[in-house]
Design a protein around this motif. Structure first.
Motif, PDB file in Angstrom:
ATOM      1  N   GLY A  20       0.817  -1.212   0.000  1.00 39.05           N
ATOM      2  CA  GLY A  20       0.000   0.000   0.000  1.00 39.05           C
ATOM      3  C   GLY A  20       0.851   1.263   0.000  1.00 39.05           C
ATOM      4  N   ILE A  21       1.922   1.275   0.793  1.00 37.19           N
ATOM      5  CA  ILE A  21       2.827   2.439   0.820  1.00 37.19           C
ATOM      6  C   ILE A  21       3.522   2.597  -0.519  1.00 37.19           C
ATOM      7  N   PHE A  23       2.396   1.674  -3.549  1.00 38.36           N
ATOM      8  CA  PHE A  23       1.461   2.207  -4.533  1.00 38.36           C
ATOM      9  C   PHE A  23       1.113   3.661  -4.247  1.00 38.36           C
ATOM     10  N   TRP A  24       1.057   4.055  -2.984  1.00 40.13           N
ATOM     11  CA  TRP A  24       0.836   5.471  -2.653  1.00 40.13           C
ATOM     12  C   TRP A  24       1.996   6.324  -3.173  1.00 40.13           C
ATOM     13  N   ALA A  25       3.237   5.837  -3.001  1.00 40.39           N
ATOM     14  CA  ALA A  25       4.399   6.596  -3.455  1.00 40.39           C
ATOM     15  C   ALA A  25       4.407   6.728  -4.973  1.00 40.39           C
ATOM     16  N   LYS A  27       1.743   6.629  -6.925  1.00 39.04           N
ATOM     17  CA  LYS A  27       0.606   7.484  -7.306  1.00 39.04           C
ATOM     18  C   LYS A  27       0.888   8.963  -7.034  1.00 39.04           C
ATOM     19  N   SER A  28       1.643   9.257  -5.975  1.00 41.01           N
ATOM     20  CA  SER A  28       1.928  10.661  -5.637  1.00 41.01           C
ATOM     21  C   SER A  28       3.247  11.146  -6.245  1.00 41.01           C
ATOM     22  N   GLN A  30       6.371  10.111  -6.231  1.00 38.62           N
ATOM     23  CA  GLN A  30       7.583  10.144  -5.424  1.00 38.62           C
ATOM     24  C   GLN A  30       8.803   9.672  -6.213  1.00 38.62           C
TER      25      GLN A  30
END
Length: 87
Positions: A20-21, A23-25, A27-28, A30
């Protein structure tokens, strides 16, 4: 053998959290520009041209003022110590 009933769900939770972390990175954005930070150490922005360097800045920052105050205090303490040694 009963510890396996705790470790397997714990491992699944940790892996799903890591995914999850990740995919968040992504998507944002990073991981958008990885080279810029690597090259930033090669360029020194703190060096000023000789024509623009002066002894005192026109608008000193609080850090510069604090450094100057500390330097003046150290010089005064040094002078008072040398005057005490002479007397």
């Amino acid at each position: 053998m009963s510890i396996i009933y705790i470790l397997i769900p714990l491992a699944i939770i940790i892996v799903s959290l890591a995914i999850g972390i990740f995919f968040w990175a992504v998507k944002s954005n990073q991981f958008e520009d990885l080279e810029r930070h690597g090259y930033s150490i090669l360029f020194d922005d703190d060096i000023k041209s000789p024509s623009s360097s002066t002894n005192k800045p026109s608008d000193p920052s609080p850090e510069a003022t604090q450094y100057t105050d500390e330097k003046n205090t150290k010089e005064k303490n040094k002078q008072s110590l040398t005057s005490n040694d002479q007397s």
